[in-house]
Design an enzyme around this catalytic site. Sequence first.
Site, short mmCIF file in Angstrom:
data_model
loop_
_atom_site.label_atom_id
_atom_site.label_comp_id
_atom_site.label_asym_id
_atom_site.label_seq_id
_atom_site.Cartn_x
_atom_site.Cartn_y
_atom_site.Cartn_z
N ASP A 1 -0.59 3.16 1.97
CA ASP A 1 -1.77 2.87 1.24
C ASP A 1 -2.67 2.69 2.49
OD1 ASP A 1 -1.26 2.65 -1.29
OD2 ASP A 1 -0.37 0.53 -1.14
N GLY B 1 6.00 2.06 0.20
CA GLY B 1 5.65 2.93 1.44
C GLY B 1 6.51 4.07 1.64
N ASP C 1 6.61 -2.12 11.80
CA ASP C 1 5.63 -2.61 12.52
C ASP C 1 5.92 -3.85 13.51
OD1 ASP C 1 2.90 -3.15 13.24
OD2 ASP C 1 2.47 -4.44 11.54
P1 5GP Z 1 6.27 -5.37 9.22
O1 5GP Z 1 7.07 -6.35 8.23
O2 5GP Z 1 7.10 -4.64 10.16
O3 5GP Z 1 5.37 -5.92 10.27
O4 5GP Z 1 5.49 -4.50 8.38
C1 5GP Z 1 6.20 -3.66 7.59
C2 5GP Z 1 5.36 -3.17 6.51
O5 5GP Z 1 4.07 -3.30 6.58
C3 5GP Z 1 5.52 -1.65 6.28
O6 5GP Z 1 6.79 -1.48 5.66
C4 5GP Z 1 4.49 -1.22 5.80
O7 5GP Z 1 4.63 -1.31 4.30
C5 5GP Z 1 3.29 -2.04 6.18
N1 5GP Z 1 2.47 -1.60 7.41
C6 5GP Z 1 2.57 -1.90 8.56
N2 5GP Z 1 1.60 -1.26 9.30
C7 5GP Z 1 1.14 -0.60 8.49
C8 5GP Z 1 0.12 0.51 8.50
O8 5GP Z 1 -0.58 0.86 9.69
N3 5GP Z 1 -0.30 1.05 7.48
C9 5GP Z 1 -0.03 0.51 6.21
N4 5GP Z 1 -0.44 1.24 5.17
N5 5GP Z 1 1.00 -0.15 5.99
C10 5GP Z 1 1.32 -0.81 7.28
MG MG Z 2 6.94 -0.46 3.63
#
Ligand code: 5GP
Ligand code: MG
Length: 193
Positions: free
Chosen positions: A153, A39, A97
């Site tokens: 993605d 990402g 996120d």
């Molecule tokens: P976390 O571990 O902070 O919950 O999620 C982080 C990872 O989830 C990000 O680096 C990303 O790759 C993916 N992610 C979180 N939210 C989104 C979103 O709205 N769209 C996409 N495509 N990926 C997300």
């Molecule tokens: Mg990511």
Amino acid sequence: MRELISAERIQQRVDELAAEINDDFAGIDLLLMIIILRGGSFFGTDLAKRLTMPVRLDYIRVTSYAGTESTGVVSMVSDVKTDIRNRPVLVVDDIVDTGFTMQWILRFLELKHPGLVRVAALLDKPSRREFDVHIDYLGFTIPNVFVAGYGLDGLDDTMANIPRVVALEEADEMHVSVPPRRARLPILPGVKS
Ligand code: 5GP
Ligand code: MG
């Protein structure tokens, strides 16, 4: 699908963040930039092109996500290839996120004893935060909607190539904001701030 952040607005914001990083890291002899794949690839590359100090690019590939919900499991697919001990490191990802992935990566990197670690993320969804992660260089705060484009993605692993960020769902509140510029954070003692 609707546009949340235009390509022009992203590029303008990357300019601003690069200026902050150039300012904060002024005079440094080498910055290790660690881009989180997949990402963070667009944001990391666009940012790197605007940095004026010597930069070494390295990459970590993790998987932490299935569908539209974080899985709560991070697996390391590919680690950095550079020795980061005592070096200043800038970790770059697409979006924070819940914060689980970034927190996991920061702990993992701490074991390698970097000199200093700063975090850059293009997007932040603070309403989803479960793990405390500090983002030093943040592009945009976005609502709690699933987004794609500019390296992120879509649901079927396409759409990462589009140059803008789009929302794949609607929410009552679709406001995107830019955090206020904070005071300079120089990394070298004695550097004028
Ligand atoms: P976390 O571990 O902070 O919950 O999620 C982080 C990872 O989830 C990000 O680096 C990303 O790759 C993916 N992610 C979180 N939210 C989104 C979103 O709205 N769209 C996409 N495509 N990926 C997300
Ligand atoms: Mg990511």
